[in-house]
Design a protein around this motif. Structure first.
Motif, short mmCIF file in Angstrom:
data_model
loop_
_atom_site.label_atom_id
_atom_site.label_comp_id
_atom_site.label_asym_id
_atom_site.label_seq_id
_atom_site.Cartn_x
_atom_site.Cartn_y
_atom_site.Cartn_z
N ASP A 263 44.26 35.88 31.47
CA ASP A 263 44.00 34.98 32.60
C ASP A 263 44.54 35.58 33.88
O ASP A 263 45.58 36.25 33.90
CB ASP A 263 44.64 33.62 32.37
N TYR A 264 43.84 35.30 34.99
CA TYR A 264 44.32 35.72 36.31
C TYR A 264 45.08 34.55 36.91
O TYR A 264 44.52 33.47 37.12
CB TYR A 264 43.15 36.12 37.21
N GLU B 232 48.47 33.03 39.56
CA GLU B 232 49.34 33.21 40.72
C GLU B 232 50.61 32.41 40.47
O GLU B 232 50.55 31.21 40.19
CB GLU B 232 48.65 32.73 41.98
N SER C 262 50.60 37.62 41.99
CA SER C 262 49.38 37.24 41.28
C SER C 262 48.85 38.45 40.53
O SER C 262 49.10 39.60 40.91
CB SER C 262 48.31 36.72 42.24
N GLY C 263 48.13 38.20 39.44
CA GLY C 263 47.57 39.28 38.63
C GLY C 263 47.09 38.75 37.30
O GLY C 263 47.19 37.55 37.00
N THR C 264 46.57 39.65 36.48
CA THR C 264 46.08 39.30 35.15
C THR C 264 47.22 39.41 34.14
O THR C 264 47.93 40.42 34.12
CB THR C 264 44.93 40.24 34.75
N LEU D 138 52.24 41.16 34.50
CA LEU D 138 50.98 40.99 35.21
C LEU D 138 50.42 42.35 35.62
O LEU D 138 51.17 43.29 35.90
CB LEU D 138 51.17 40.12 36.46
N THR E 211 47.85 43.83 38.53
CA THR E 211 47.17 43.47 39.76
C THR E 211 45.82 44.17 39.85
O THR E 211 45.58 45.16 39.15
CB THR E 211 48.02 43.84 40.98
N PRO E 212 44.92 43.68 40.71
CA PRO E 212 43.62 44.34 40.86
C PRO E 212 43.70 45.80 41.30
O PRO E 212 42.81 46.59 41.02
CB PRO E 212 42.90 43.48 41.91
N ASN F 20 46.21 28.97 37.82
CA ASN F 20 45.38 29.73 36.87
C ASN F 20 43.95 29.73 37.39
O ASN F 20 43.31 28.69 37.47
CB ASN F 20 45.45 29.09 35.48
N SER G 37 41.49 31.50 35.95
CA SER G 37 40.56 31.88 34.88
C SER G 37 40.25 30.74 33.93
O SER G 37 39.15 30.68 33.37
CB SER G 37 41.14 33.07 34.08
#
Length: 295
Positions: A145-146, A148, A153-155, A166, A168-169, A188, A190
């Motif tokens: 899930d992505y 914050e 923030s991140g997956t 996490l 990050t992109p 969340n 996602s």
């Protein structure tokens, strides 16, 4: 103060007694014949091996059971398996030392006093452990899930009893303590069916607003990623000092959010220009007033 000193003295006495018995037992091992010692050690190692096999077997059964449970996600399953493994190995080590002749009773009794001291020393670690339990129970996110959490923030790529990892992109790895994650609002992105895209369009005063609406609607209808329900919103949002601002709010699946966002912002200027609509920008008009010359 006096009770605390007496408690610490009692703990020291238990510790000295245990280490005294340990040294005495080691001396006793040296007095044994090599055959007797090897038999005792061999049976102890065999017990550890059998215990290890039982822990692995129990973990496999538990993993299959958790995989079939609908209310337990992957994150909770991983956390429970880690906890079972740690507890199993603690009991196995205690049993091995007991088998080797060490009396673990005073040690286990002394853990009550020692646990209080260690609780103060490792309160951050214990806080992370308890926060991890709360995260597992409430399940605000899953692996993949992505999210914050606070300023990060991140997956979610992994989680254990101490931290959440996490990605990050831009391919950065962020390691956050469970306590830091749980103490902040968790968003969340996602674990939802759809997500609203927030877009804006600014045009100059005097522009035919219906033309702007037609251009925006034509663009939205050409995007296959935009969901028909709920219907998008295209309305005048604000009258700024030098522009009329439209708010554009289509709905997409979470995976298509940025695809729609970047595509719309990349195409809107060209579409408005083709329709003869000018996009405002900050301008400064300077008026020079002639002053009469002094005699």
């Amino acid at each position: 103060m006096l009770p605390a000193i007496m408690a610490l003295s009692s703990e020291a006495a238990v510790s000295d007694s245990f280490f005294g018995r340990l040294m005495y037992k080691i001396d006793g091992w040296t007095q044994l014949g090599p055959v007797s010692f090897l038999i005792t050690l061999g049976t102890g190692l065999l017990m550890v091996l059998v215990g290890k096999i039982l822990i692995v077997w129990l973990s496999r059964i538990l993993r299959r059971s958790l995989a079939r449970a609908k209310k337990i996600n992957d994150l909770m399953a991983r956390f429970i398996l880690q906890l079972v493994n740690i507890v199993g190995w603690i009991f196995l080590i205690v049993a091995f030392l007991q088998h080797m002749g060490l009396n673990m009773g005073p040690v286990l009794a002394g853990l009550g006093i020692t646990g209080v001291i260690l609780g103060f020393a490792f309160q951050e670690t214990i806080g992370n452990l308890l926060s991890g339990v709360m995260i597992v129970i409430n399940a605000p996110f899953r692996i993949g899930d992505y999210i914050e959490a606070g300023a990060f923030s991140g997956t979610v790529t992994d989680m254990d009893m101490i931290c959440v990892i996490l990605s990050t992109p831009d391919n950065k790895k962020i390691t956050m303590s469970n306590k830091l994650v749980w103490s902040n609002p968790i968003v969340n992105y996602s674990n939802i069916e759809r997500r609203r895209v927030e877009l804006s369009v600014s045009v100059a005063y005097g522009t035919d607003l219906q033309v702007v609406r037609d251009v925006v609607w034509k663009m939205l209808n050409s995007y296959s990623e935009i969901l028909p329900e709920p219907a998008p919103v295209v309305e005048v949002n604000k009258l700024n000092a030098s522009s009329v601002d439209f708010v554009v709010r289509p709905w997409t699946k979470p995976a298509d959010y940025w695809k729609v966002y970047w595509r719309f912002n990349g195409e809107i200027l060209g579409k408005l220009t083709e329709a003869g609509v000018s996009v405002p920008f900050n301008q400064l008009d300077v008026h020079i007033i002639d002053q009469p010359k002094a005699n």
